[in-house]
Design an enzyme around this catalytic site. Structure first.
Site, PDB file in Angstrom:
ATOM      1  N   THR A 167       0.807  -1.252   0.024  1.00 23.78           N
ATOM      2  CA  THR A 167       0.097  -0.058   0.110  1.00 23.78           C
ATOM      3  C   THR A 167       0.726   1.261  -0.039  1.00 23.78           C
ATOM      4  O   THR A 167       0.473   2.205  -0.637  1.00 23.78           O
ATOM      5  CB  THR A 167      -0.639  -0.100   1.251  1.00 23.78           C
ATOM      6  OG1 THR A 167      -1.933  -1.069   1.031  1.00 23.78           O
ATOM      7  CG2 THR A 167      -1.585   1.357   1.380  1.00 23.78           C
TER       8      THR A 167
ATOM      9  N   TYR B 109      -8.002   0.198  -3.123  1.00 24.30           N
ATOM     10  CA  TYR B 109      -7.262   0.955  -4.253  1.00 24.30           C
ATOM     11  C   TYR B 109      -6.062  -0.192  -4.684  1.00 24.30           C
ATOM     12  O   TYR B 109      -6.465  -1.543  -4.466  1.00 24.30           O
ATOM     13  CB  TYR B 109      -6.261   1.615  -3.407  1.00 24.30           C
ATOM     14  CG  TYR B 109      -5.612   1.131  -1.938  1.00 24.30           C
ATOM     15  CD1 TYR B 109      -6.437   1.309  -0.854  1.00 24.30           C
ATOM     16  CD2 TYR B 109      -4.523   0.487  -2.058  1.00 24.30           C
ATOM     17  CE1 TYR B 109      -6.030   0.626   0.206  1.00 24.30           C
ATOM     18  CE2 TYR B 109      -4.384  -0.244  -1.114  1.00 24.30           C
ATOM     19  CZ  TYR B 109      -4.814  -0.063   0.227  1.00 24.30           C
ATOM     20  OH  TYR B 109      -4.378  -0.740   1.475  1.00 24.30           O
TER      21      TYR B 109
ATOM     22  N   SER C 234       1.347  -7.765  -0.611  1.00 30.12           N
ATOM     23  CA  SER C 234       2.414  -8.635   0.348  1.00 30.12           C
ATOM     24  C   SER C 234       1.645 -10.133   0.330  1.00 30.12           C
ATOM     25  O   SER C 234       2.101 -10.934   1.069  1.00 30.12           O
ATOM     26  CB  SER C 234       2.850  -7.948   1.462  1.00 30.12           C
ATOM     27  OG  SER C 234       1.771  -7.809   2.408  1.00 30.12           O
TER      28      SER C 234
ATOM     29  N   THR D  61       1.435  -4.380   4.030  1.00 29.09           N
ATOM     30  CA  THR D  61       1.316  -4.673   5.749  1.00 29.09           C
ATOM     31  C   THR D  61       0.665  -5.808   5.980  1.00 29.09           C
ATOM     32  O   THR D  61       0.609  -6.495   7.019  1.00 29.09           O
ATOM     33  CB  THR D  61       0.495  -3.675   6.175  1.00 29.09           C
ATOM     34  OG1 THR D  61      -0.930  -3.635   5.509  1.00 29.09           O
ATOM     35  CG2 THR D  61       0.953  -2.137   5.949  1.00 29.09           C
ATOM     36  N   ASP D  62       0.309  -6.584   5.016  1.00 32.67           N
ATOM     37  CA  ASP D  62      -0.380  -7.616   5.227  1.00 32.67           C
ATOM     38  C   ASP D  62       0.589  -9.021   5.635  1.00 32.67           C
ATOM     39  O   ASP D  62      -0.081  -9.734   6.603  1.00 32.67           O
ATOM     40  CB  ASP D  62      -1.328  -8.513   4.106  1.00 32.67           C
ATOM     41  CG  ASP D  62      -2.723  -7.396   3.579  1.00 32.67           C
ATOM     42  OD1 ASP D  62      -3.119  -7.788   2.789  1.00 32.67           O
ATOM     43  OD2 ASP D  62      -2.803  -6.711   4.570  1.00 32.67           O
TER      44      ASP D  62
ATOM     45  N   LYS E   3      -0.014  -7.267  13.039  1.00 36.46           N
ATOM     46  CA  LYS E   3      -1.041  -6.431  12.520  1.00 36.46           C
ATOM     47  C   LYS E   3      -2.281  -6.574  13.307  1.00 36.46           C
ATOM     48  O   LYS E   3      -2.799  -7.679  13.193  1.00 36.46           O
ATOM     49  CB  LYS E   3      -1.151  -6.494  10.921  1.00 36.46           C
ATOM     50  CG  LYS E   3      -2.100  -5.491  10.196  1.00 36.46           C
ATOM     51  CD  LYS E   3      -2.383  -5.682   8.722  1.00 36.46           C
ATOM     52  CE  LYS E   3      -3.003  -4.619   8.056  1.00 36.46           C
ATOM     53  NZ  LYS E   3      -2.858  -4.947   6.687  1.00 36.46           N
TER      54      LYS E   3
ATOM     55  N   GLU F 276      -2.211 -27.980  27.573  1.00 34.40           N
ATOM     56  CA  GLU F 276      -3.450 -28.468  27.214  1.00 34.40           C
ATOM     57  C   GLU F 276      -3.208 -30.125  26.380  1.00 34.40           C
ATOM     58  O   GLU F 276      -4.322 -30.785  25.800  1.00 34.40           O
ATOM     59  CB  GLU F 276      -3.994 -27.712  26.090  1.00 34.40           C
ATOM     60  CG  GLU F 276      -4.869 -26.368  26.909  1.00 34.40           C
ATOM     61  CD  GLU F 276      -5.855 -26.823  27.632  1.00 34.40           C
ATOM     62  OE1 GLU F 276      -6.013 -26.075  28.772  1.00 34.40           O
ATOM     63  OE2 GLU F 276      -6.559 -27.815  27.451  1.00 34.40           O
TER      64      GLU F 276
END
Ligand code: DGL
Length: 362
Positions: free
Chosen positions: A45, A59, A92, A125-126, A198, A319
């Site tokens: 971006t 975009y 990305s 950013t992904d 993120k 667990e």
């Protein structure tokens, strides 16, 4: 500030830096007293464009080239001698193991050059947190490596890319950032590659380090560090990708109510060498999934128990009986970062004991 001879040497180093980075003779004058920073652009971006200044979603990512990104922030020349390379131009979500290996090898080549003082990587950013952690484990230099992105495209009102880029370059040029591991600089904050994630699909403050905390701030063109990671990184890791041409296949299965064994079986059938189980809670395993995970382990795949929750220590033998199942506990790594560490671990060993040690070390 510098003695004449020192100034001459710095000027020569800077000129060499510009020449070696393939910058043409018309490059901006270099300031001898400034650090030499290379910007490696990969897309995202920060390099995106929208139909109008109010387009902040919908975009096109990865359309603006690195030289345009640099030209858009003339203030960069006040904080560093900057050159740029367009390594990729992708959104990305399409980042791959092959992209990571190419990028990491280029970073290591550049940082081995005495006339390169730091690197900034512009990135979508992904998957930015994943690339940052991969580099944190394989970069073989103490010099700063800073990843940066933007939550708004370059064409948007109050686009965050330019200030994020400026902050990242000044951070990469700063002595304070040396030896801190790979860093992420977004929204005036300095985050560690291992823990940053993120947290929001679109807001400017999306990149956070919940609970364990960010490392510091960038304010008034200066970095301020208040903490640093306690885990090994960069020059202190045992991983060397210089001769690695592909990474082992490691996949992630997600835990949720009513989950079944299909995904685990499919990944194993496809040849996965490792399975990250992003379990509910403290990495709990649904009874319907345990036989498939056991079968995966019996076929030689490494199984790592992680949590979909996002924060906290994934307790070994909590667990599930990891000792008996011969599984690995992910400690505090989220599933996508556990996958990265397991891929690199598998380039060194298939011993679950050794791999567990690595999850407690990095
Ligand atoms: N397609 C997303 C990416 O390249 C855009 C998100 C962004 O870069 O902020 O990661």
């Amino acid at each position: 500030m510098f003695r004449p001879k020192r100034r001459l040497m710095l000027a020569a180093g800077a000129a060499l830096f510009l020449a070696s980075a393939g910058v043409n003779a018309q490059a901006p004058a270099v300031a001898p007293g400034l650090a030499n920073v290379v910007i490696l652009a990969t897309g995202g971006t920060i390099a995106g464009t929208g139909a109008s200044s109010t387009t902040t979603v919908g975009y096109t990512a990865a359309t603006v080239g690195v030289q345009s990104l640099i030209k858009a922030v003339p203030e960069l020349a006040k904080v560093a001698n900057v050159t740029g390379e367009q390594v990729f131009q992708i959104a990305s979500e399409n980042m791959s193991n092959e992209h990571w290996l190419t990028l990491a090898k280029r970073v290591n080549v550049l940082l081995a050059q005495p006339n390169v003082d730091g690197i900034v990587i512009t990135h979508g950013t992904d998957t930015l947190e994943e690339t940052a952690y991969f580099l944190d484990l394989v970069v073989k230099s103490r010099k700063p490596v800073v990843l940066v992105g933007a939550m708004r495209p370059s064409t948007a009102l109050s686009a965050d890319g330019p200030i994020n880029l400026y902050n990242s370059v000044l951070l990469a040029a700063s002595p304070e950032a040396v030896g801190k591991g790979v860093l992420v600089a977004m929204n005036d904050q300095i985050q560690a590659a291992r823990e940053v994630t993120k947290t929001n699909t679109s807001t400017l403050d999306s990149f956070r380090t919940p609970e364990l905390g960010m490392l510091g701030y960038i304010q008034g063109s200066k970095p301020f560090f208040y903490r640093q990671s306690t885990r090994k990184h960069t020059v202190d890791t045992e991983f060397d990708i210089s001769s690695v041409i592909s990474l082992p296949m490691v996949e992630i299965v997600y835990g949720y109510a009513n989950v079944g064994p299909v995904a685990v079986d499919a990944f194993v059938a496809a040849g996965a060498k490792g399975i990250i189980h992003a379990g509910v809670g403290d990495g709990s395993l649904a009874a319907k999934v345990v036989p498939a995970l056991k079968a995966a382990r019996q076929k030689g795949a490494i199984v790592v128990r992680a949590s979909r929750v996002g924060q906290g220590i994934l307790a070994r033998n909590g667990e599930a009986n990891d000792d008996e199942l011969d599984f690995v506990a992910a400690d505090t790594l989220n599933p996508q970062k556990a996958r990265i560490l397991l891929m690199l671990a598998l380039t060194k060993t298939s011993s679950t004991r050794e791999i567990q040690r690595m999850f407690y070390t990095y």
